[in-house]
Design a protein around this motif. Structure first.
Motif, PDB file in Angstrom:
ATOM      1  N   GLN A  45     -43.163 -31.833   4.934  1.00 39.95           N
ATOM      2  CA  GLN A  45     -43.972 -32.889   4.681  1.00 39.95           C
ATOM      3  C   GLN A  45     -44.859 -32.473   3.535  1.00 39.95           C
ATOM      4  N   TYR A  46     -45.268 -33.371   2.437  1.00 38.10           N
ATOM      5  CA  TYR A  46     -46.294 -33.097   1.608  1.00 38.10           C
ATOM      6  C   TYR A  46     -47.311 -34.351   1.505  1.00 38.10           C
ATOM      7  N   LEU A  47     -48.338 -34.114   1.287  1.00 43.14           N
ATOM      8  CA  LEU A  47     -49.417 -35.099   0.818  1.00 43.14           C
ATOM      9  C   LEU A  47     -49.191 -35.181  -0.558  1.00 43.14           C
ATOM     10  N   THR A  48     -48.903 -36.445  -1.164  1.00 46.60           N
ATOM     11  CA  THR A  48     -48.699 -36.510  -2.580  1.00 46.60           C
ATOM     12  C   THR A  48     -49.922 -37.205  -3.181  1.00 46.60           C
ATOM     13  N   LEU A  49     -50.446 -36.733  -4.259  1.00 45.77           N
ATOM     14  CA  LEU A  49     -51.598 -37.142  -5.181  1.00 45.77           C
ATOM     15  C   LEU A  49     -51.410 -37.198  -6.433  1.00 45.77           C
ATOM     16  N   GLU A 101     -49.258 -40.672  -0.482  1.00 43.16           N
ATOM     17  CA  GLU A 101     -48.582 -41.006   0.806  1.00 43.16           C
ATOM     18  C   GLU A 101     -48.102 -39.478   1.283  1.00 43.16           C
ATOM     19  N   VAL A 102     -48.058 -39.441   2.568  1.00 46.90           N
ATOM     20  CA  VAL A 102     -47.305 -38.225   3.003  1.00 46.90           C
ATOM     21  C   VAL A 102     -45.512 -38.624   2.770  1.00 46.90           C
ATOM     22  N   THR A 103     -44.896 -37.527   2.068  1.00 49.98           N
ATOM     23  CA  THR A 103     -43.582 -37.793   1.904  1.00 49.98           C
ATOM     24  C   THR A 103     -42.952 -36.518   2.053  1.00 49.98           C
ATOM     25  N   GLU A 104     -41.495 -36.868   2.411  1.00 51.37           N
ATOM     26  CA  GLU A 104     -40.745 -35.658   2.779  1.00 51.37           C
ATOM     27  C   GLU A 104     -39.793 -35.156   1.444  1.00 51.37           C
ATOM     28  N   LEU A 105     -39.812 -33.836   1.414  1.00 49.77           N
ATOM     29  CA  LEU A 105     -38.763 -33.153   0.342  1.00 49.77           C
ATOM     30  C   LEU A 105     -38.206 -32.175   0.875  1.00 49.77           C
ATOM     31  N   ASP A 106     -36.772 -32.113   0.428  1.00 52.18           N
ATOM     32  CA  ASP A 106     -35.882 -31.041   0.889  1.00 52.18           C
ATOM     33  C   ASP A 106     -36.358 -29.883   0.258  1.00 52.18           C
ATOM     34  N   GLY A 107     -36.796 -28.794   0.920  1.00 49.04           N
ATOM     35  CA  GLY A 107     -37.186 -27.476   0.524  1.00 49.04           C
ATOM     36  C   GLY A 107     -35.945 -26.798  -0.058  1.00 49.04           C
ATOM     37  N   ILE A 132     -40.826 -27.685  -7.608  1.00 43.28           N
ATOM     38  CA  ILE A 132     -40.672 -29.137  -8.462  1.00 43.28           C
ATOM     39  C   ILE A 132     -39.648 -29.910  -7.552  1.00 43.28           C
ATOM     40  N   GLY A 133     -40.061 -30.921  -6.761  1.00 43.57           N
ATOM     41  CA  GLY A 133     -39.231 -31.521  -6.042  1.00 43.57           C
ATOM     42  C   GLY A 133     -39.108 -33.215  -6.682  1.00 43.57           C
ATOM     43  N   ARG A 134     -38.158 -33.858  -6.133  1.00 36.12           N
ATOM     44  CA  ARG A 134     -37.851 -35.164  -6.528  1.00 36.12           C
ATOM     45  C   ARG A 134     -38.096 -36.339  -5.401  1.00 36.12           C
ATOM     46  N   LYS A 135     -38.676 -37.333  -6.019  1.00 36.71           N
ATOM     47  CA  LYS A 135     -39.036 -38.532  -4.897  1.00 36.71           C
ATOM     48  C   LYS A 135     -38.592 -39.773  -5.897  1.00 36.71           C
ATOM     49  N   GLY A 136     -37.251 -40.122  -5.560  1.00 33.94           N
ATOM     50  CA  GLY A 136     -36.578 -41.014  -6.692  1.00 33.94           C
ATOM     51  C   GLY A 136     -36.354 -40.637  -7.795  1.00 33.94           C
TER      52      GLY A 136
END
Length: 157
Positions: free
Chosen positions: A6-10, A99-105, A126-130
């Motif tokens: 879980q990551y806080l995104t800003l 938000e707090v979002t989930e990223l697959d490590g 670097i992760g992807r959210k959509g």
């Protein structure tokens, strides 16, 4: 096997960044910060939160972006980052918090090595959210070069 974190995104400028939620203590509306004389440019000062002193870092300046005045969306993210064997309290100023979002490590990509002014050592991945990219900070690495500058005011307070 996937490892979801879980990551806080800003947001800073037009970019989205992620901070591992385990480091996040609290998110505050922006407030005035007490300036520190002769502090590095990125260290805008100190705040007191319920008797605890927090040095406050302008993430924009830290990352080489121009400083901008606070807006109603500006937030201070209070963090506890493990440094030199103990937690360091610090506040980061962000343009906005999403938000707090989930990223697959296991799907985080390495930061590109392109040289020049681009410093990838503070990026855990670097992760992807959509369709968007989320640049995940390696907070101990981001803070390591300045930890001595930050620890001195925190100890004095």
């Amino acid at each position: 096997m996937s490892s979801v974190w879980q990551y806080l995104t800003l947001g800073l400028d037009r970019e989205t960044f992620g901070i591992d939620i385990e480091y996040v203590h609290e998110i505050l509306d922006y407030r005035e910060v007490s300036a520190l004389p002769q502090a590095p440019e990125f260290l805008i000062g100190m705040i007191d939160v319920r008797g605890q002193s927090y040095p406050v870092i302008d993430l924009r300046t830290k990352l080489g972006l121009p400083r901008v005045p606070p807006t109603p969306a500006t937030r201070i993210i209070l963090l506890n980052i493990p440094m030199e064997g103990r937690p360091m309290r610090v506040g980061f100023v962000a343009d906005r918090v999403f938000e707090v979002t989930e990223l697959d490590g296991s799907e985080l990509e390495r930061a590109p090595e392109v040289g020049g002014r681009w410093r990838s050592n503070y990026i855990a991945g670097i992760g992807r959210k959509g369709d968007a990219f989320v640049v995940v900070f390696d907070l101990p690495e981001l803070m390591s070069s300045e930890s001595s500058a930050l620890l001195a005011p925190a100890r004095a307070a």
